[in-house]
Enzyme design. Structure first.
Site, short mmCIF file in Angstrom:
data_model
loop_
_atom_site.label_atom_id
_atom_site.label_comp_id
_atom_site.label_asym_id
_atom_site.label_seq_id
_atom_site.Cartn_x
_atom_site.Cartn_y
_atom_site.Cartn_z
CG ASP A 111 -2.04 0.98 1.14
OD1 ASP A 111 -3.20 0.54 1.18
OD2 ASP A 111 -1.77 2.20 1.02
CB ILE A 112 1.09 4.10 -2.35
CG1 ILE A 112 2.28 4.88 -2.87
CG2 ILE A 112 -0.16 4.94 -2.27
CD1 ILE A 112 3.48 4.07 -3.23
CG HIS A 137 -8.63 -3.69 -1.82
ND1 HIS A 137 -9.59 -2.99 -2.52
CD2 HIS A 137 -8.32 -2.93 -0.74
CE1 HIS A 137 -9.83 -1.84 -1.89
NE2 HIS A 137 -9.08 -1.79 -0.79
CG HIS A 187 -6.50 -2.76 3.58
ND1 HIS A 187 -5.82 -1.60 3.25
CD2 HIS A 187 -7.75 -2.61 3.09
CE1 HIS A 187 -6.63 -0.79 2.59
NE2 HIS A 187 -7.82 -1.38 2.48
P1 5GP Z 1 -9.89 1.26 0.48
O1 5GP Z 1 -10.48 1.23 -0.91
O2 5GP Z 1 -9.80 -0.12 1.06
O3 5GP Z 1 -10.64 2.22 1.38
O4 5GP Z 1 -8.43 1.84 0.40
C1 5GP Z 1 -7.63 1.67 -0.75
C2 5GP Z 1 -6.17 1.57 -0.35
O5 5GP Z 1 -5.43 1.59 -1.55
C3 5GP Z 1 -5.65 2.72 0.52
O6 5GP Z 1 -5.02 2.19 1.68
C4 5GP Z 1 -4.65 3.44 -0.39
O7 5GP Z 1 -3.52 3.93 0.31
C5 5GP Z 1 -4.29 2.39 -1.40
N1 5GP Z 1 -3.97 2.94 -2.71
C6 5GP Z 1 -4.73 3.82 -3.42
N2 5GP Z 1 -4.14 4.11 -4.59
C7 5GP Z 1 -2.98 3.40 -4.63
C8 5GP Z 1 -1.93 3.30 -5.60
O8 5GP Z 1 -1.94 3.92 -6.66
N3 5GP Z 1 -0.90 2.46 -5.29
C9 5GP Z 1 -0.86 1.77 -4.12
N4 5GP Z 1 0.21 0.95 -3.93
N5 5GP Z 1 -1.83 1.84 -3.17
C10 5GP Z 1 -2.87 2.65 -3.43
#
Ligand code: 5GP
Length: 129
Positions: free
Chosen positions: A29-30, A93, A95
């Site tokens: 995660d970035i 996804h 985490h």
């Molecule tokens: P969620 O959809 O579960 O709320 O969060 C999405 C997760 O994806 C977040 O923790 C965010 O930091 C991560 N994320 C979003 N865009 C990118 C990206 O371009 N690259 C990476 N490696 N992680 C990402």
């Protein structure tokens, strides 16, 4: 339009890759809650985790388990936490987050890593797979 995760899986956007097989992909995660925070994603783009068919759902859990074991070997932590959110990226996804404190599961506590640190960490995790 493809999700940002589909673009990562297809190599259109860079990532710190951890693993992939025919159906699943894992990368750091970035914007990590803790060092080693990893996302495990089905290659087939479906928004919600619980809309995956049973085979994809079980396959994702089996894939995530392998990654979690490698993470726990690599990053000093008490255990690996797992979370499903999906409010930011509409592509199913999970985490995986190496945990030492409860706040690391809050998604408000963040750590920053340099590109070099991300690169080294991803190599170390891959070596423990
Ligand atoms: P969620 O959809 O579960 O709320 O969060 C999405 C997760 O994806 C977040 O923790 C965010 O930091 C991560 N994320 C979003 N865009 C990118 C990206 O371009 N690259 C990476 N490696 N992680 C990402």
């Amino acid at each position: 339009m493809s999700s940002i995760f589909t673009k990562i899986i297809n190599g259109e956007i860079p990532c710190y890759k951890i693993a992939e097989d025919d159906n699943f992909f894992a990368f750091l995660d970035i914007n990590p809650n803790a060092k080693g925070h990893t996302l495990c994603v089905p290659k087939k783009e479906i928004d919600k985790l619980f809309d995956l068919d049973d085979s994809a759902y079980i396959g994702l859990m089996q894939f995530a388990k392998k990654i979690a074991i490698a993470l726990e070997k690599t990053v000093p932590c008490q255990r690996i936490g797992m979370a499903v959110i999906g409010l930011e990226v509409p592509h199913a996804h999970v985490h995986l987050i190496p945990l030492n404190e409860m706040r690391e599961m809050t998604f408000k506590h963040k750590v920053s890593l340099t590109p070099e640190e991300f690169e080294t960490l991803s190599k170390e995790i891959r070596a423990n797979l």
